[in-house]
Design a protein around this motif. Structure first.
Motif, PDB file in Angstrom:
ATOM      1  N   GLN A  88     -41.684 -23.806  20.481  1.00  0.00           N
ATOM      2  CA  GLN A  88     -42.967 -23.339  21.015  1.00  0.00           C
ATOM      3  C   GLN A  88     -43.191 -21.842  20.788  1.00  0.00           C
ATOM      4  N   SER A  89     -42.120 -21.119  20.479  1.00  0.00           N
ATOM      5  CA  SER A  89     -42.257 -19.676  20.238  1.00  0.00           C
ATOM      6  C   SER A  89     -42.570 -19.349  18.783  1.00  0.00           C
ATOM      7  N   SER A 132     -42.721 -14.539  13.772  1.00  0.00           N
ATOM      8  CA  SER A 132     -42.027 -14.823  15.034  1.00  0.00           C
ATOM      9  C   SER A 132     -40.655 -15.445  14.770  1.00  0.00           C
TER      10      SER A 132
END
Ligand code: CTP
Ligand code: MG
Length: 254
Positions: free
Chosen positions: A198-199, A205
Protein backbone atom coordinates in the motif's frame (compact mmCIF):
# COMPACT_ATOMS: atom_id res chain seq x y z
CA UNK A 1 17.69 6.14 13.17
CA UNK A 2 17.64 5.72 9.43
CA UNK A 3 20.28 3.04 8.82
CA UNK A 4 19.82 3.46 5.08
CA UNK A 5 20.86 7.11 5.10
CA UNK A 6 24.17 6.35 3.37
CA UNK A 7 23.00 3.78 0.84
CA UNK A 8 24.87 4.15 -2.42
CA UNK A 9 23.40 5.70 -5.55
CA UNK A 10 23.89 3.46 -8.59
CA UNK A 11 26.68 4.45 -10.97
CA UNK A 12 25.45 6.66 -13.82
CA UNK A 13 26.08 4.67 -16.99
CA UNK A 14 23.01 5.33 -19.08
CA UNK A 15 23.64 6.56 -22.58
CA UNK A 16 20.56 4.87 -23.95
CA UNK A 17 17.42 3.95 -22.07
CA UNK A 18 14.01 2.29 -22.23
CA UNK A 19 10.58 3.70 -21.42
CA UNK A 20 7.89 1.75 -19.55
CA UNK A 21 4.30 2.91 -19.91
CA UNK A 22 1.71 1.54 -17.47
CA UNK A 23 -1.57 1.57 -19.45
CA UNK A 24 -3.59 -1.21 -17.84
CA UNK A 25 -5.83 0.93 -15.62
CA UNK A 26 -9.61 1.15 -15.94
CA UNK A 27 -10.04 4.89 -15.31
CA UNK A 28 -12.61 4.65 -12.50
CA UNK A 29 -12.37 8.33 -11.56
CA UNK A 30 -12.93 9.37 -15.17
CA UNK A 31 -16.14 7.29 -15.18
CA UNK A 32 -16.29 7.19 -18.97
CA UNK A 33 -17.32 3.57 -19.47
CA UNK A 34 -13.98 2.76 -21.10
CA UNK A 35 -10.38 3.14 -19.91
CA UNK A 36 -9.35 6.80 -20.07
CA UNK A 37 -6.23 6.06 -22.14
CA UNK A 38 -8.48 5.28 -25.10
CA UNK A 39 -10.71 8.37 -24.82
CA UNK A 40 -10.43 10.82 -27.72
CA UNK A 41 -8.14 13.80 -27.18
CA UNK A 42 -7.58 16.33 -29.98
CA UNK A 43 -8.46 13.83 -32.69
CA UNK A 44 -6.82 10.63 -31.45
CA UNK A 45 -6.79 8.39 -28.38
CA UNK A 46 -5.08 9.90 -25.33
CA UNK A 47 -2.45 7.16 -25.26
CA UNK A 48 -1.52 7.84 -28.90
CA UNK A 49 -0.32 11.32 -27.85
CA UNK A 50 1.72 9.84 -25.02
CA UNK A 51 3.38 7.15 -27.15
CA UNK A 52 4.09 9.49 -30.07
CA UNK A 53 5.62 11.95 -27.61
CA UNK A 54 7.85 9.25 -26.06
CA UNK A 55 8.95 7.92 -29.48
CA UNK A 56 10.54 11.34 -30.06
CA UNK A 57 12.62 11.36 -26.88
CA UNK A 58 16.31 11.51 -27.81
CA UNK A 59 18.29 8.29 -27.25
CA UNK A 60 15.24 6.10 -26.62
CA UNK A 61 15.82 2.37 -27.28
CA UNK A 62 12.21 1.22 -26.98
CA UNK A 63 8.97 1.26 -25.02
CA UNK A 64 7.32 -1.52 -23.03
CA UNK A 65 3.61 -0.81 -22.59
CA UNK A 66 1.65 -2.71 -19.92
CA UNK A 67 -1.91 -3.22 -21.15
CA UNK A 68 -4.94 -4.95 -19.63
CA UNK A 69 -5.48 -8.65 -20.39
CA UNK A 70 -8.75 -7.85 -22.19
CA UNK A 71 -7.38 -4.85 -24.14
CA UNK A 72 -8.60 -4.82 -27.75
CA UNK A 73 -7.76 -1.17 -28.49
CA UNK A 74 -4.00 -1.03 -28.28
CA UNK A 75 -3.31 -3.01 -31.44
CA UNK A 76 -5.35 -0.46 -33.44
CA UNK A 77 -2.96 2.39 -32.61
CA UNK A 78 -0.47 3.53 -35.24
CA UNK A 79 2.27 3.54 -32.58
CA UNK A 80 1.61 -0.15 -31.91
CA UNK A 81 3.14 -0.91 -35.33
CA UNK A 82 6.44 0.80 -34.42
CA UNK A 83 9.14 -1.90 -33.98
CA UNK A 84 10.37 -0.13 -30.84
CA UNK A 85 7.00 -0.69 -29.09
CA UNK A 86 6.44 -3.90 -27.08
CA UNK A 87 3.54 -4.95 -24.86
CA UNK A 88 3.12 -7.01 -21.70
CA UNK A 89 0.01 -7.84 -19.70
CA UNK A 90 -0.42 -5.50 -16.73
CA UNK A 91 -1.59 -6.35 -13.22
CA UNK A 92 -4.18 -5.39 -10.61
CA UNK A 93 -2.37 -2.24 -9.43
CA UNK A 94 -0.15 0.23 -11.26
CA UNK A 95 2.94 -1.16 -9.50
CA UNK A 96 2.07 -4.70 -10.70
CA UNK A 97 1.84 -3.41 -14.27
CA UNK A 98 5.20 -1.66 -13.99
CA UNK A 99 6.77 -4.78 -12.48
CA UNK A 100 5.47 -6.94 -15.36
CA UNK A 101 7.17 -4.57 -17.82
CA UNK A 102 10.40 -4.54 -15.79
CA UNK A 103 10.48 -8.35 -15.72
CA UNK A 104 10.02 -8.47 -19.49
CA UNK A 105 12.80 -5.93 -19.93
CA UNK A 106 15.11 -7.85 -17.60
CA UNK A 107 15.19 -10.60 -20.22
CA UNK A 108 16.02 -8.22 -23.06
CA UNK A 109 18.20 -5.43 -21.68
CA UNK A 110 21.30 -4.86 -19.60
CA UNK A 111 20.58 -4.67 -15.83
CA UNK A 112 22.22 -1.24 -15.69
CA UNK A 113 20.11 0.19 -18.50
CA UNK A 114 18.23 3.26 -17.42
CA UNK A 115 14.43 2.97 -17.41
CA UNK A 116 11.96 5.87 -17.49
CA UNK A 117 8.48 4.89 -16.25
CA UNK A 118 5.82 7.23 -17.63
CA UNK A 119 2.03 7.13 -17.09
CA UNK A 120 -0.03 6.64 -20.25
CA UNK A 121 -2.31 9.32 -18.77
CA UNK A 122 0.33 12.10 -19.01
CA UNK A 123 0.41 13.05 -22.69
CA UNK A 124 1.77 16.59 -22.19
CA UNK A 125 5.25 16.04 -20.78
CA UNK A 126 7.66 18.49 -22.41
CA UNK A 127 10.84 17.59 -24.28
CA UNK A 128 12.73 20.06 -22.14
CA UNK A 129 11.71 18.28 -18.95
CA UNK A 130 12.78 14.94 -20.46
CA UNK A 131 16.21 16.42 -21.22
CA UNK A 132 16.48 17.64 -17.60
CA UNK A 133 15.49 14.21 -16.29
CA UNK A 134 17.99 12.44 -18.56
CA UNK A 135 20.72 14.80 -17.34
CA UNK A 136 19.83 14.23 -13.66
CA UNK A 137 21.24 11.58 -11.30
CA UNK A 138 20.67 7.86 -11.89
CA UNK A 139 17.50 7.81 -9.77
CA UNK A 140 15.32 10.83 -10.44
CA UNK A 141 11.75 11.93 -11.10
CA UNK A 142 9.89 14.88 -12.53
CA UNK A 143 8.00 16.72 -9.82
CA UNK A 144 6.40 20.06 -9.12
CA UNK A 145 7.05 22.16 -6.02
CA UNK A 146 3.75 22.69 -4.17
CA UNK A 147 2.36 26.14 -4.84
CA UNK A 148 -0.75 26.07 -2.66
CA UNK A 149 -0.70 26.06 1.14
CA UNK A 150 -0.81 22.41 2.22
CA UNK A 151 -3.32 21.30 4.88
CA UNK A 152 -3.43 17.95 6.63
CA UNK A 153 -6.93 16.84 7.61
CA UNK A 154 -7.76 15.27 10.97
CA UNK A 155 -9.33 12.19 9.46
CA UNK A 156 -8.93 10.51 6.09
CA UNK A 157 -12.61 10.02 5.32
CA UNK A 158 -15.08 11.23 7.93
CA UNK A 159 -13.64 14.52 9.19
CA UNK A 160 -12.42 17.03 6.60
CA UNK A 161 -11.42 19.65 9.18
CA UNK A 162 -7.78 20.76 9.45
CA UNK A 163 -5.30 19.02 11.75
CA UNK A 164 -2.38 21.22 10.75
CA UNK A 165 -0.72 23.22 7.99
CA UNK A 166 2.39 21.55 6.60
CA UNK A 167 5.49 23.56 5.77
CA UNK A 168 5.30 23.91 2.00
CA UNK A 169 9.03 24.55 1.49
CA UNK A 170 9.86 20.87 1.11
CA UNK A 171 6.61 19.58 -0.44
CA UNK A 172 6.83 18.35 -4.04
CA UNK A 173 4.09 16.70 -6.10
CA UNK A 174 5.49 13.67 -7.91
CA UNK A 175 4.92 13.29 -11.64
CA UNK A 176 6.35 10.88 -14.19
CA UNK A 177 8.65 9.92 -15.84
CA UNK A 178 10.55 8.41 -12.93
CA UNK A 179 14.02 7.11 -13.74
CA UNK A 180 16.22 4.34 -12.33
CA UNK A 181 18.56 1.58 -13.51
CA UNK A 182 16.56 -1.51 -14.56
CA UNK A 183 17.82 -3.98 -11.95
CA UNK A 184 17.73 -1.43 -9.12
CA UNK A 185 14.10 -0.56 -9.84
CA UNK A 186 13.03 -4.16 -10.41
CA UNK A 187 14.50 -5.28 -7.07
CA UNK A 188 13.17 -2.27 -5.18
CA UNK A 189 9.66 -2.75 -6.56
CA UNK A 190 9.62 -6.50 -5.80
CA UNK A 191 10.81 -5.93 -2.24
CA UNK A 192 8.47 -2.98 -1.68
CA UNK A 193 5.45 -4.89 -2.97
CA UNK A 194 6.29 -7.85 -0.75
CA UNK A 195 6.79 -5.71 2.38
CA UNK A 196 4.33 -2.80 2.15
CA UNK A 197 2.30 -2.84 -1.08
CA UNK A 198 0.00 0.00 0.00
CA UNK A 199 3.01 2.32 0.36
CA UNK A 200 4.21 1.77 -3.20
CA UNK A 201 2.33 4.46 -5.10
CA UNK A 202 5.11 5.29 -7.55
CA UNK A 203 8.59 4.06 -8.47
CA UNK A 204 10.30 6.60 -6.21
CA UNK A 205 8.45 5.28 -3.15
CA UNK A 206 9.88 1.80 -3.80
CA UNK A 207 13.36 3.27 -4.30
CA UNK A 208 13.02 5.29 -1.08
CA UNK A 209 12.13 2.10 0.83
CA UNK A 210 15.30 0.55 -0.58
CA UNK A 211 17.34 3.46 0.78
CA UNK A 212 17.73 5.63 -2.31
CA UNK A 213 17.06 9.36 -2.46
CA UNK A 214 15.81 10.01 -6.00
CA UNK A 215 16.56 13.46 -7.37
CA UNK A 216 13.58 15.81 -7.71
CA UNK A 217 13.65 17.47 -11.14
CA UNK A 218 11.31 20.50 -11.38
CA UNK A 219 8.78 19.98 -14.16
CA UNK A 220 6.17 21.92 -16.06
CA UNK A 221 2.60 22.08 -14.69
CA UNK A 222 1.29 20.91 -18.06
CA UNK A 223 2.53 17.40 -17.22
CA UNK A 224 -0.57 16.72 -15.14
CA UNK A 225 -2.16 13.27 -15.06
CA UNK A 226 -5.50 13.07 -16.84
CA UNK A 227 -7.72 11.73 -14.06
CA UNK A 228 -11.12 13.49 -14.06
CA UNK A 229 -13.30 14.66 -17.00
CA UNK A 230 -12.19 18.30 -16.57
CA UNK A 231 -8.54 17.24 -17.09
CA UNK A 232 -9.42 16.02 -20.56
CA UNK A 233 -10.92 19.40 -21.47
CA UNK A 234 -7.85 21.20 -20.13
CA UNK A 235 -5.47 18.90 -22.03
CA UNK A 236 -7.41 19.45 -25.25
CA UNK A 237 -7.16 23.23 -24.83
CA UNK A 238 -3.42 23.03 -24.10
CA UNK A 239 -2.79 20.78 -27.09
CA UNK A 240 -4.58 23.21 -29.37
CA UNK A 241 -2.58 26.08 -27.89
CA UNK A 242 0.67 24.14 -28.24
CA UNK A 243 -0.06 23.36 -31.88
CA UNK A 244 -0.66 27.04 -32.57
CA UNK A 245 2.58 27.92 -30.82
CA UNK A 246 4.51 25.33 -32.82
CA UNK A 247 3.02 26.62 -36.05
CA UNK A 248 4.07 30.15 -35.19
CA UNK A 249 7.58 29.00 -34.21
CA UNK A 250 8.05 27.04 -37.42
CA UNK A 251 6.81 30.01 -39.46
CA UNK A 252 3.84 28.18 -40.95
CA UNK A 253 1.38 30.61 -39.40
CA UNK A 254 1.69 34.38 -39.26
N1 CTP B 1 -2.29 1.63 -14.48
C1 CTP B 1 -1.83 0.37 -14.86
N2 CTP B 1 -2.28 -0.75 -14.20
C2 CTP B 1 -3.16 -0.64 -13.19
C3 CTP B 1 -3.62 0.63 -12.79
C4 CTP B 1 -3.15 1.76 -13.44
O1 CTP B 1 -1.03 0.25 -15.79
N3 CTP B 1 -3.59 -1.75 -12.60
C5 CTP B 1 -1.83 2.82 -15.24
C6 CTP B 1 -2.98 3.63 -15.80
O2 CTP B 1 -3.43 3.07 -17.04
C7 CTP B 1 -2.37 5.01 -15.92
C8 CTP B 1 -1.31 5.03 -14.83
O3 CTP B 1 -1.14 3.69 -14.39
O4 CTP B 1 -1.74 5.23 -17.16
C9 CTP B 1 -1.69 5.94 -13.69
O5 CTP B 1 -2.82 5.40 -13.00
P1 CTP B 1 -4.20 6.16 -12.77
O6 CTP B 1 -4.13 7.57 -13.21
O7 CTP B 1 -4.64 5.87 -11.38
O8 CTP B 1 -5.17 5.42 -13.84
P2 CTP B 1 -6.38 4.44 -13.55
O9 CTP B 1 -5.99 3.46 -12.50
O10 CTP B 1 -6.80 3.91 -14.87
O11 CTP B 1 -7.50 5.44 -13.03
P3 CTP B 1 -8.39 5.29 -11.68
O12 CTP B 1 -7.41 5.21 -10.53
O13 CTP B 1 -9.24 6.50 -11.68
O14 CTP B 1 -9.17 4.01 -11.85
MG1 MG C 1 -5.52 4.16 -10.50
Amino acid sequence: MNTREHSPEPTPVATSYWAIVPAAGSGKRMGAGKPKQYLPLAGKPLIAHTLENILQWPGLTGIVVAIAADDREFEKLAAAQDPRVHTVTGGAERADSVLAALEFLSEHADPETSVLVHDAARPLVSGRDIESLLAAGPTALLAQPASDTVKQSRDKHGDPSVEQTLCRDRIWLAQTPQKAPLAVLCNALKTGLAQAPQSITDEASALEMAGYHPQLVPACRSNFKITHPADLILAEALLQHRQTLENIQSGTQA
